[in-house]
Design a protein around this motif. Sequence first.
Motif, short mmCIF file in Angstrom:
data_model
loop_
_atom_site.label_atom_id
_atom_site.label_comp_id
_atom_site.label_asym_id
_atom_site.label_seq_id
_atom_site.Cartn_x
_atom_site.Cartn_y
_atom_site.Cartn_z
N PHE A 416 -4.79 48.86 40.35
CA PHE A 416 -3.60 49.72 40.41
C PHE A 416 -2.37 48.85 40.22
CE2 PHE A 416 -4.52 48.39 44.75
CZ PHE A 416 -3.28 47.96 45.21
N ALA A 417 -1.25 49.51 39.89
CA ALA A 417 0.03 48.81 39.72
C ALA A 417 0.80 48.82 41.03
CB ALA A 417 0.84 49.47 38.62
N LEU A 418 1.51 47.75 41.30
CA LEU A 418 2.30 47.65 42.53
C LEU A 418 3.57 48.50 42.40
CD1 LEU A 418 2.31 46.06 45.27
CD2 LEU A 418 3.85 44.44 44.15
N THR A 419 3.77 49.40 43.37
CA THR A 419 4.96 50.27 43.37
C THR A 419 5.82 49.96 44.59
OG1 THR A 419 3.90 52.03 44.65
CG2 THR A 419 3.60 52.07 42.24
N ILE A 420 6.98 50.61 44.64
CA ILE A 420 7.89 50.40 45.77
C ILE A 420 7.26 50.86 47.08
CG2 ILE A 420 9.01 52.64 45.38
CD1 ILE A 420 10.64 49.38 46.70
N TRP A 421 6.40 51.88 46.99
CA TRP A 421 5.78 52.39 48.22
C TRP A 421 4.75 51.40 48.77
CZ3 TRP A 421 8.59 55.84 50.24
CH2 TRP A 421 9.31 56.74 49.43
N HIS A 422 4.08 50.71 47.89
CA HIS A 422 3.16 49.66 48.36
C HIS A 422 3.95 48.56 49.08
CE1 HIS A 422 0.55 51.18 44.92
NE2 HIS A 422 -0.17 51.40 46.01
N THR A 423 5.09 48.21 48.53
CA THR A 423 5.92 47.17 49.15
C THR A 423 6.43 47.62 50.51
OG1 THR A 423 6.59 46.40 46.96
CG2 THR A 423 7.93 45.70 48.83
N VAL A 424 6.89 48.88 50.60
CA VAL A 424 7.38 49.42 51.88
C VAL A 424 6.26 49.41 52.93
CG1 VAL A 424 8.22 51.51 53.03
CG2 VAL A 424 9.21 50.79 50.84
N ALA A 425 5.07 49.84 52.53
CA ALA A 425 3.95 49.85 53.47
C ALA A 425 3.59 48.43 53.92
CB ALA A 425 2.74 50.52 52.82
N TYR A 426 3.67 47.50 52.99
CA TYR A 426 3.37 46.10 53.31
C TYR A 426 4.37 45.55 54.32
CZ TYR A 426 2.46 41.11 52.34
OH TYR A 426 2.17 39.79 52.44
N VAL A 427 5.65 45.81 54.09
CA VAL A 427 6.69 45.33 55.02
C VAL A 427 6.53 45.99 56.38
CG1 VAL A 427 9.17 45.29 55.46
CG2 VAL A 427 8.31 44.78 53.17
N ALA A 428 6.26 47.30 56.39
CA ALA A 428 6.08 48.01 57.67
C ALA A 428 4.91 47.44 58.46
CB ALA A 428 5.87 49.50 57.40
#
Length: 697
Positions: A416-428
């Motif tokens: 899959f491609a990395l999206t902004i939501w993946h980044t937000v979930a990672y930070v959370a």
Amino acid sequence: MPSDIAITSNPGKLQKQSFGWPAVIVFSLLCVLLMGQVPWIAKFPGALELPITDVLNVIMDWVVANFEPFFKVITLLFTYPMDWVRALLHWLPWSAFVAAITMIGYRAGGRDLAVFTVLSLIYVLCVGLWEEAMNSFALVFISVPMAVLVGFALGVWGYASTRAERVIIPLLDISQTIPAFAYLLPILLLFGFGPVVGLVASILFAFPPMVRNTILGLRGVPSDIIESGLMSGATPGQLFWRVRFPTALRQILIGINQTTMASLSMVIIASIIGGTADIGWEVLSTMRKAQFGESLVAGIVIALMAMILDRITFGLAEREGVTLTRKTTLQRYAFPLRLIGVVVLALAVAQVVPFLAQWPETWQFDLAEPLNRAITWFVINLKPLVDAVKNASLFFVMLPLKIGFDKTVSPFTWGFALTIWHTVAYVALLVFGTAWLWQRKRPGLAVTVPLGGLLFYIGLTDMPWLALIAILTYFAYRLGGGRLAAGTLLGLTFLLVSGSWDKAMLSLYLCSIAVGLSFVIGALLGAAAAQYDWFSRIMRPVNDTLQTMPPFVLLIPIVMVFKIGEFTALLAIVSYAFVPAFRYTEHGLRHVPKTVTEAATSLGTTRVQMLFLVKLPLALPNIMLGLNQSIMFGIAMLVIAALVGTNGLGQEVYIGLSAGNFGQGFVAGIGMAVIAITADRFCQAWQRNYQNHLVNG
């Protein structure tokens, strides 16, 4: 990685500096956010780099130009004895050499070692590599006595003079952390092309263990023995040679064992420059031609040579260290006379029986061809499994640490491609984990989670240099105080101003994964060996073989299966570096005081509770010493791994050697020494903190 012990070893200090780590984390985040707008944050300005490489090359050119006649004389002086020993070993019938080494093996280790020695040397004859092996033995037989003499003299000097020891020990630390290849380049430029390079490099590489063991042995002589010698009216010379030296002899002989193994290792490595026609060159030349069967056959010869020399020298250390001083003069010279008699007898018989003089070619056999067929079958039939393991390691562990999740995650690698939501979930997830750990009063892990998360998202090679310096320097300060922090900052500054930073990060990335994996594997296997004697007996010969085998022999089977690349280098480093972690873990767990284990048993502890609640906490200093040694082994293997296509400081050393660029190779070697010494000091500081923690509760 920050540890709870490092952070909480001084509660008062923790209260005063409770905002230290949060400040470092915030600073690192700011550096990451600003590195796109401020270029010098992302990459150290080239204008601030110093021309260290060019200066070193100018100095080396001047030395070569002005002292060339002097080094030519030394080369000539070394060439004569080396040619004589080579000629002697080639003239000597194989039966006489085998008989002599077998007799020495029997004296050192009894019947088992004698049988092993005979079978090993017969293997060398059967595969047709006797002449190459004799060339390697000739270099070892000359370099070891010279290295022993140099090391013993420096060791005695360091023992007698505290001022001398203060100079010698730091120089030994540097010399033993500089990669072996880095020794070859200046020697090659000074002494010219040829086998003398291997001889000189072996001496310089092999004498430090002798120095350390000589100082340790002489310092370990009990005071009551010295007092007895003084009361007997011994002069200073008699006190040293008749009291101190015999008592310290066992430790000194262990130094000879370590010097011998270091010498053989360097002789094999030095063959990379060619001109030696020894067994190391046979391995390297066949590897370059992708003749893996032939390479493995020659690699086994090196392993057998290493094991013979290791067991003989160690066996003599164990035996002679106890019995030598109790012998009469006749008993002392009885064995050398018998040895000479056996060699003379073998020479005489070889004149009558031709096959005892020259091993018949019809008795040789080709192991390479069946090995090549087996390798081909293995690679073809297990290719899907091999590729799956290799790709999973690269995509999910190695590349994220190297270049970060933001560049690694894609439909091709992760699906899959990395999206902004993946980044937000990672930070959370990182924020939640940090808060939970802090609430559970685990400050070390609470600091590690956000820093590790940031590192894996950005990648070690793309992490701003300012952020890494802040993290490592502050960690050093919390771990060992201002002195360790200053040393760490100085070492990192050298990497920056010398232009070695990017290559150092590549080396650090690969070595950190390899050492972490080595430590986990070694510690788990060592704990199992401490619990089960049968497993310890199985692993002992495996560890002995891996530890005595010269490092680049380990590349052969791994390259055959996984080809060249960083994953192959990772496996080679792990196979070499897990042994110290295994040995120190087993030793630490087996030597927990019996009074402690008996008290725990009387309280009704189970086997699992005994291991995790009693033995492991007490054995942790030993286990961390194993981590320290695994780091040293891993960094030493980095240069060897450069032969299979890795980038980093190891590759720079190798390129410098190939191109005759002394400055490039030496600066890279010093860079690797900086990483090694910094890691060593971190481990030592952690051990001191942990010991204080145990003492102070």
